[in-house]
Design a protein around this motif. Sequence first.
Motif, PDB file in Angstrom:
ATOM      1  N   GLN A  66      36.412  43.222  36.834  1.00  0.00           N
ATOM      2  CA  GLN A  66      37.497  42.567  37.547  1.00  0.00           C
ATOM      3  C   GLN A  66      37.132  41.100  37.769  1.00  0.00           C
ATOM      4  O   GLN A  66      36.300  40.771  38.613  1.00  0.00           O
ATOM      5  CB  GLN A  66      37.744  43.272  38.884  1.00  0.00           C
ATOM      6  CG  GLN A  66      39.083  43.006  39.497  1.00  0.00           C
ATOM      7  CD  GLN A  66      40.245  43.456  38.618  1.00  0.00           C
ATOM      8  OE1 GLN A  66      40.086  44.311  37.747  1.00  0.00           O
ATOM      9  NE2 GLN A  66      41.390  42.863  38.841  1.00  0.00           N
ATOM     10  N   SER A  67      37.746  40.212  36.993  1.00  0.00           N
ATOM     11  CA  SER A  67      37.402  38.789  37.078  1.00  0.00           C
ATOM     12  C   SER A  67      38.270  38.031  38.071  1.00  0.00           C
ATOM     13  O   SER A  67      38.008  36.868  38.362  1.00  0.00           O
ATOM     14  CB  SER A  67      37.513  38.140  35.694  1.00  0.00           C
ATOM     15  OG  SER A  67      38.825  38.287  35.179  1.00  0.00           O
ATOM     16  N   GLN A  68      39.332  38.680  38.574  1.00  0.00           N
ATOM     17  CA  GLN A  68      40.161  38.054  39.596  1.00  0.00           C
ATOM     18  C   GLN A  68      40.686  39.110  40.564  1.00  0.00           C
ATOM     19  O   GLN A  68      40.651  40.299  40.264  1.00  0.00           O
ATOM     20  CB  GLN A  68      41.330  37.302  38.954  1.00  0.00           C
ATOM     21  CG  GLN A  68      42.207  38.163  38.064  1.00  0.00           C
ATOM     22  CD  GLN A  68      43.234  37.341  37.311  1.00  0.00           C
ATOM     23  OE1 GLN A  68      43.328  36.144  37.492  1.00  0.00           O
ATOM     24  NE2 GLN A  68      44.001  37.984  36.466  1.00  0.00           N
ATOM     25  N   PHE A  69      41.156  38.669  41.702  1.00  0.00           N
ATOM     26  CA  PHE A  69      41.592  39.598  42.739  1.00  0.00           C
ATOM     27  C   PHE A  69      42.799  40.410  42.284  1.00  0.00           C
ATOM     28  O   PHE A  69      43.748  39.883  41.716  1.00  0.00           O
ATOM     29  CB  PHE A  69      41.949  38.833  44.015  1.00  0.00           C
ATOM     30  CG  PHE A  69      42.478  39.725  45.105  1.00  0.00           C
ATOM     31  CD1 PHE A  69      41.607  40.485  45.879  1.00  0.00           C
ATOM     32  CD2 PHE A  69      43.845  39.828  45.343  1.00  0.00           C
ATOM     33  CE1 PHE A  69      42.092  41.316  46.881  1.00  0.00           C
ATOM     34  CE2 PHE A  69      44.338  40.653  46.339  1.00  0.00           C
ATOM     35  CZ  PHE A  69      43.455  41.395  47.118  1.00  0.00           C
ATOM     36  N   ASP A  70      42.751  41.729  42.518  1.00  0.00           N
ATOM     37  CA  ASP A  70      43.857  42.630  42.214  1.00  0.00           C
ATOM     38  C   ASP A  70      43.832  43.742  43.256  1.00  0.00           C
ATOM     39  O   ASP A  70      42.957  44.599  43.239  1.00  0.00           O
ATOM     40  CB  ASP A  70      43.711  43.204  40.803  1.00  0.00           C
ATOM     41  CG  ASP A  70      44.854  44.148  40.428  1.00  0.00           C
ATOM     42  OD1 ASP A  70      45.749  44.375  41.272  1.00  0.00           O
ATOM     43  OD2 ASP A  70      44.841  44.676  39.302  1.00  0.00           O
ATOM     44  N   GLU A  71      44.805  43.726  44.150  1.00  0.00           N
ATOM     45  CA  GLU A  71      44.792  44.698  45.244  1.00  0.00           C
ATOM     46  C   GLU A  71      44.992  46.130  44.768  1.00  0.00           C
ATOM     47  O   GLU A  71      44.693  47.083  45.507  1.00  0.00           O
ATOM     48  CB  GLU A  71      45.858  44.340  46.279  1.00  0.00           C
ATOM     49  CG  GLU A  71      47.280  44.377  45.763  1.00  0.00           C
ATOM     50  CD  GLU A  71      48.286  43.980  46.834  1.00  0.00           C
ATOM     51  OE1 GLU A  71      47.857  43.731  47.976  1.00  0.00           O
ATOM     52  OE2 GLU A  71      49.491  43.903  46.519  1.00  0.00           O
ATOM     53  N   LEU A 104      33.751  38.135  46.800  1.00  0.00           N
ATOM     54  CA  LEU A 104      34.963  37.643  47.441  1.00  0.00           C
ATOM     55  C   LEU A 104      36.253  38.105  46.764  1.00  0.00           C
ATOM     56  O   LEU A 104      37.299  38.166  47.404  1.00  0.00           O
ATOM     57  CB  LEU A 104      34.948  36.106  47.489  1.00  0.00           C
ATOM     58  CG  LEU A 104      33.967  35.471  48.480  1.00  0.00           C
ATOM     59  CD1 LEU A 104      33.958  33.958  48.327  1.00  0.00           C
ATOM     60  CD2 LEU A 104      34.334  35.852  49.907  1.00  0.00           C
ATOM     61  N   ILE A 105      36.200  38.429  45.472  1.00  0.00           N
ATOM     62  CA  ILE A 105      37.430  38.808  44.784  1.00  0.00           C
ATOM     63  C   ILE A 105      37.646  40.322  44.754  1.00  0.00           C
ATOM     64  O   ILE A 105      38.607  40.798  44.151  1.00  0.00           O
ATOM     65  CB  ILE A 105      37.466  38.264  43.341  1.00  0.00           C
ATOM     66  CG1 ILE A 105      36.371  38.895  42.486  1.00  0.00           C
ATOM     67  CG2 ILE A 105      37.350  36.753  43.326  1.00  0.00           C
ATOM     68  CD1 ILE A 105      36.514  38.561  41.017  1.00  0.00           C
ATOM     69  N   GLU A 106      36.764  41.071  45.401  1.00  0.00           N
ATOM     70  CA  GLU A 106      36.954  42.519  45.435  1.00  0.00           C
ATOM     71  C   GLU A 106      38.053  42.884  46.432  1.00  0.00           C
ATOM     72  O   GLU A 106      38.109  42.348  47.540  1.00  0.00           O
ATOM     73  CB  GLU A 106      35.662  43.227  45.832  1.00  0.00           C
ATOM     74  CG  GLU A 106      35.800  44.746  45.852  1.00  0.00           C
ATOM     75  CD  GLU A 106      34.524  45.445  46.265  1.00  0.00           C
ATOM     76  OE1 GLU A 106      34.430  46.664  46.051  1.00  0.00           O
ATOM     77  OE2 GLU A 106      33.622  44.770  46.796  1.00  0.00           O
ATOM     78  N   SER A 107      38.940  43.777  46.012  1.00  0.00           N
ATOM     79  CA  SER A 107      40.005  44.231  46.900  1.00  0.00           C
ATOM     80  C   SER A 107      39.467  45.292  47.864  1.00  0.00           C
ATOM     81  O   SER A 107      38.403  45.873  47.646  1.00  0.00           O
ATOM     82  CB  SER A 107      41.158  44.817  46.091  1.00  0.00           C
ATOM     83  OG  SER A 107      40.712  45.929  45.324  1.00  0.00           O
ATOM     84  N   PHE A 125      28.759  46.083  41.339  1.00  0.00           N
ATOM     85  CA  PHE A 125      27.816  45.000  41.106  1.00  0.00           C
ATOM     86  C   PHE A 125      28.540  43.661  41.205  1.00  0.00           C
ATOM     87  O   PHE A 125      29.661  43.509  40.722  1.00  0.00           O
ATOM     88  CB  PHE A 125      27.169  45.130  39.726  1.00  0.00           C
ATOM     89  CG  PHE A 125      26.282  46.329  39.589  1.00  0.00           C
ATOM     90  CD1 PHE A 125      24.951  46.283  39.990  1.00  0.00           C
ATOM     91  CD2 PHE A 125      26.778  47.521  39.077  1.00  0.00           C
ATOM     92  CE1 PHE A 125      24.135  47.397  39.873  1.00  0.00           C
ATOM     93  CE2 PHE A 125      25.964  48.642  38.958  1.00  0.00           C
ATOM     94  CZ  PHE A 125      24.644  48.580  39.359  1.00  0.00           C
ATOM     95  N   TYR A 126      27.869  42.696  41.814  1.00  0.00           N
ATOM     96  CA  TYR A 126      28.385  41.341  41.972  1.00  0.00           C
ATOM     97  C   TYR A 126      27.404  40.412  41.259  1.00  0.00           C
ATOM     98  O   TYR A 126      26.257  40.247  41.697  1.00  0.00           O
ATOM     99  CB  TYR A 126      28.512  40.992  43.454  1.00  0.00           C
ATOM    100  CG  TYR A 126      29.215  42.091  44.232  1.00  0.00           C
ATOM    101  CD1 TYR A 126      30.596  42.186  44.248  1.00  0.00           C
ATOM    102  CD2 TYR A 126      28.474  43.067  44.913  1.00  0.00           C
ATOM    103  CE1 TYR A 126      31.241  43.214  44.943  1.00  0.00           C
ATOM    104  CE2 TYR A 126      29.104  44.091  45.608  1.00  0.00           C
ATOM    105  CZ  TYR A 126      30.480  44.161  45.616  1.00  0.00           C
ATOM    106  OH  TYR A 126      31.110  45.187  46.287  1.00  0.00           O
ATOM    107  N   LEU A 127      27.848  39.827  40.161  1.00  0.00           N
ATOM    108  CA  LEU A 127      26.929  39.125  39.281  1.00  0.00           C
ATOM    109  C   LEU A 127      26.251  37.933  39.933  1.00  0.00           C
ATOM    110  O   LEU A 127      25.113  37.597  39.583  1.00  0.00           O
ATOM    111  CB  LEU A 127      27.669  38.684  38.008  1.00  0.00           C
ATOM    112  CG  LEU A 127      28.267  39.827  37.173  1.00  0.00           C
ATOM    113  CD1 LEU A 127      28.864  39.281  35.890  1.00  0.00           C
ATOM    114  CD2 LEU A 127      27.207  40.884  36.857  1.00  0.00           C
ATOM    115  N   ASP A 128      26.925  37.288  40.878  1.00  0.00           N
ATOM    116  CA  ASP A 128      26.294  36.138  41.526  1.00  0.00           C
ATOM    117  C   ASP A 128      25.205  36.561  42.506  1.00  0.00           C
ATOM    118  O   ASP A 128      24.490  35.717  43.053  1.00  0.00           O
ATOM    119  CB  ASP A 128      27.339  35.267  42.225  1.00  0.00           C
ATOM    120  CG  ASP A 128      28.010  35.981  43.391  1.00  0.00           C
ATOM    121  OD1 ASP A 128      28.089  37.223  43.359  1.00  0.00           O
ATOM    122  OD2 ASP A 128      28.456  35.292  44.326  1.00  0.00           O
TER     123      ASP A 128
END
Length: 262
Positions: A66-71, A104-107, A125-128
Amino acid sequence: MKTNSLFYHILQNFPSIFFELIGHPPTETSGYEFQSIEFKDTNQRIDGIFIPAKRTRQPIYFVGIQSQFDEDFYYQFFTEIFLYLDQNKSNRDWFAVAIYPRRLIESVVPRPYQWLIESDHIKRFYLDELGLIANQSLGLGMLKLLVEDEAKAQQRAEYLIHQIQQLTFSKEQPNWEELMTTILAYKFPKLGIQELTQMFELNNLRQSKLYQEAKTEGKLETVPLLLELGLSVERIAQELHLDLIEVKEAAKELANQETTLE
């Protein structure tokens, strides 16, 4: 090139990176095949699934990037997983892995799926946030490079290039070099071929298949503007050095979008 496309290319061609990410030995890749699966009679598909060999007892791994926010991401992700298990009547154990560039972009996880998130069947997993482990692995370092800001990206890229250059007698060196040049083209879109080559001392940028695809996609984004200026699809293809069929498809997609808006 879209971020998700690049992620899935990495998983398909460098599956060892995925198994490193989830804490398994890279050798585990030999028993798996990476696929994208579209479900019959529905508009849904699983973009990433590691399917084990039939005669093994290994589990199935579902991958969501998921590269962008999607509720609605978790609703769709779990629906696709259970559709696959139902249609294939699988009796294997399974695990799902959700990968995000940053937390931050996780729903928000929907209440009906909270129990799954709390189980050991789901890993996020959060790559940053990969931290020091990204410095100890070439593959995980590549994933971290994807989400670095421009200032840190150059430093990390130089470090990874040095690691690649140490693979002098490895058959994998050309593959890593091509992946690196592709990621650099993605990270530094404003730099031209000569600038990237000089900055990172890589000579195979022009030959990189994914780089060429990325550059083609960038050119196609200018087609609508050129059409508005009155150029024909034939002239656009000639000026941009693109295949005429690709330009016609881009023009057709634009026409369909305008019709939908009306």
